[in-house]
Scaffold this motif. Sequence first.
Motif, PDB file in Angstrom:
ATOM      1  N   ALA A 192       0.790  -1.225   0.000  1.00  0.00           N
ATOM      2  CA  ALA A 192       0.000   0.000   0.000  1.00  0.00           C
ATOM      3  C   ALA A 192       0.824   1.278   0.000  1.00  0.00           C
ATOM      4  CB  ALA A 192      -0.929   0.011   1.215  1.00  0.00           C
ATOM      5  N   ALA A 193       2.134   1.190   0.162  1.00  0.00           N
ATOM      6  CA  ALA A 193       2.942   2.410   0.249  1.00  0.00           C
ATOM      7  C   ALA A 193       4.360   2.156  -0.232  1.00  0.00           C
ATOM      8  CB  ALA A 193       2.963   2.939   1.683  1.00  0.00           C
ATOM      9  N   GLU A 202       7.369   8.293   3.299  1.00  0.00           N
ATOM     10  CA  GLU A 202       6.460   7.221   2.882  1.00  0.00           C
ATOM     11  C   GLU A 202       5.257   7.837   2.212  1.00  0.00           C
ATOM     12  OE1 GLU A 202       5.464   3.501   5.288  1.00  0.00           O
ATOM     13  OE2 GLU A 202       3.562   4.594   5.411  1.00  0.00           O
ATOM     14  N   ARG A 203       4.861   7.267   1.090  1.00  0.00           N
ATOM     15  CA  ARG A 203       3.674   7.772   0.396  1.00  0.00           C
ATOM     16  C   ARG A 203       2.825   6.582  -0.046  1.00  0.00           C
ATOM     17  NH1 ARG A 203       7.565   7.672  -3.548  1.00  0.00           N
ATOM     18  NH2 ARG A 203       6.937   6.821  -5.575  1.00  0.00           N
ATOM     19  N   ALA A 204       1.514   6.770   0.031  1.00  0.00           N
ATOM     20  CA  ALA A 204       0.594   5.706  -0.373  1.00  0.00           C
ATOM     21  C   ALA A 204       0.606   5.552  -1.889  1.00  0.00           C
ATOM     22  CB  ALA A 204      -0.818   6.035   0.109  1.00  0.00           C
ATOM     23  N   HIS A 205       0.342   4.338  -2.344  1.00  0.00           N
ATOM     24  CA  HIS A 205       0.242   4.105  -3.781  1.00  0.00           C
ATOM     25  C   HIS A 205      -0.813   3.043  -4.059  1.00  0.00           C
ATOM     26  CE1 HIS A 205       3.570   0.892  -3.171  1.00  0.00           C
ATOM     27  NE2 HIS A 205       2.406   0.288  -3.244  1.00  0.00           N
ATOM     28  N   THR A 206      -1.218   2.976  -5.295  1.00  0.00           N
ATOM     29  CA  THR A 206      -2.175   1.954  -5.710  1.00  0.00           C
ATOM     30  C   THR A 206      -1.463   0.606  -5.715  1.00  0.00           C
ATOM     31  OG1 THR A 206      -3.284   3.554  -7.143  1.00  0.00           O
ATOM     32  CG2 THR A 206      -3.721   1.209  -7.557  1.00  0.00           C
ATOM     33  N   SER A 254       1.520  -5.998   6.348  1.00  0.00           N
ATOM     34  CA  SER A 254       0.469  -6.353   5.397  1.00  0.00           C
ATOM     35  C   SER A 254       0.743  -7.722   4.799  1.00  0.00           C
ATOM     36  CB  SER A 254       0.375  -5.307   4.286  1.00  0.00           C
ATOM     37  OG  SER A 254      -0.125  -4.092   4.790  1.00  0.00           O
ATOM     38  N   GLN A 270      -3.850  -4.566   6.177  1.00  0.00           N
ATOM     39  CA  GLN A 270      -4.981  -4.119   5.358  1.00  0.00           C
ATOM     40  C   GLN A 270      -6.282  -4.772   5.813  1.00  0.00           C
ATOM     41  OE1 GLN A 270      -3.085  -4.967   1.450  1.00  0.00           O
ATOM     42  NE2 GLN A 270      -3.524  -2.828   0.989  1.00  0.00           N
ATOM     43  N   ASP A 278      -7.766   1.716   8.183  1.00  0.00           N
ATOM     44  CA  ASP A 278      -6.320   1.811   8.325  1.00  0.00           C
ATOM     45  C   ASP A 278      -5.956   1.352   9.728  1.00  0.00           C
ATOM     46  OD1 ASP A 278      -3.645   2.926   7.323  1.00  0.00           O
ATOM     47  OD2 ASP A 278      -3.920   3.990   9.224  1.00  0.00           O
TER      48      ASP A 278
END
Length: 403
Positions: free
Chosen positions: A96-97, A114-118, A206, A254, A270
């Motif tokens: 997820a990140a 840290e950044r969220a991603h698809t 996760s 998740q 979350d």
Amino acid sequence: MPASPRLVVARGHEAPAATQILEALRRAAPRTRDHLTRSTGLSVATVARVVPRLVEAGLVRERPDLVPAGVAGRPSVPVELDVSRFVVVGVHVGLAATTVSLSDLSGRVVASRERAHTPGRFDATETASAVAQMLRSLPQRVPLGAGLVGPWPDLSLDREEAAARLHEELGLDVVSAHHLSAAASADHALRGHERDGVTLYVYARSTASFVLVSEHESRAEVSHPVRLTHFPVDDDVPCECGARGCFAVAAGDQAVGARALGDRLASRADVAALVASAESGDRAADGALRQRARSLGRMAARVRDMVDPDRLVLLGQAFTRYRPAVTEVTRAFAATTRLPAIEPVFTQFGPSIQAVAAGAAALRPVYDDPWGVVPLVPSDPLVPPAGVATERRESTHVLVNDH
């Protein structure tokens, strides 16, 4: 994807002299030349020859300020890793990140984002841009290489392709590894052990997996990682694989986050929101996290019983994020294991484990062949807007621990 060599954590006496000295200083510094001679087994002449070269390369620095009063002579001057200039780039791709980081020569994380991603997406251009921004904010730092890690069997990504794209964007050599193998190597490098044997590392967030670090005569190697995504954790939640109670749907971040939102224990799907609710005094949220901790403790015990290691280290935010539940992990572990008592040790890296793992992968070429890495670094590097290096080097990425 073809199998690749095991990751060597410590090469012991088989390693080049420079590697042995760097590894010794990483474990315990500062040290005098005499101390390095005793700890590595290298000759006095070899240590006296190699240390000045490492100092000149900027990998090691002398500490004359630590020489006791009245003591004279170069052998009495302690040396340590020089962590003031060089860094390595770390990229951890999760479900997820994505975590982007810079680590110094000791493996300490200097900067991290840290950044969220698809899920299933990795944007090498965006990642390189984040690295460039970090380096601009630390203009005195010079990048030596990059590490790309992740739970590859659980990601819908081609690891070789991702590493190649990152290499093209950064202009740096990219070392790719499974994230747990890299995290285990980082933990071992800093923790060290006084006796030979096997250490079991179990990771859970996760995703879940385990590796073994085998040590003999100061040499240590990491096994190929083993997935625990569908390992049963005593739950009745149905999984897409057709079974029930698999880790991914019962105890993964998740799944726990989504269940917390459905049960109105958190404001969003979350696990961090669930932890926040528990820390604010919500007893139901606390109970949910403790229940997961017990499931994780039982899972760790069953894996331990399968491989019968000498030591056990637990790492990943599923184990460490909610501190009040850590005791539930150890109690469930003790109640489940059928082998003689062993005390699980929790990782020392905490929430920075993803950044540390990526940095550890990137540091391997530096320790394995410092003379082959440092001379390639420009003396006054500039960081272009979309990348890191001022020139492209003819290179291929290195792959370790496939599976």
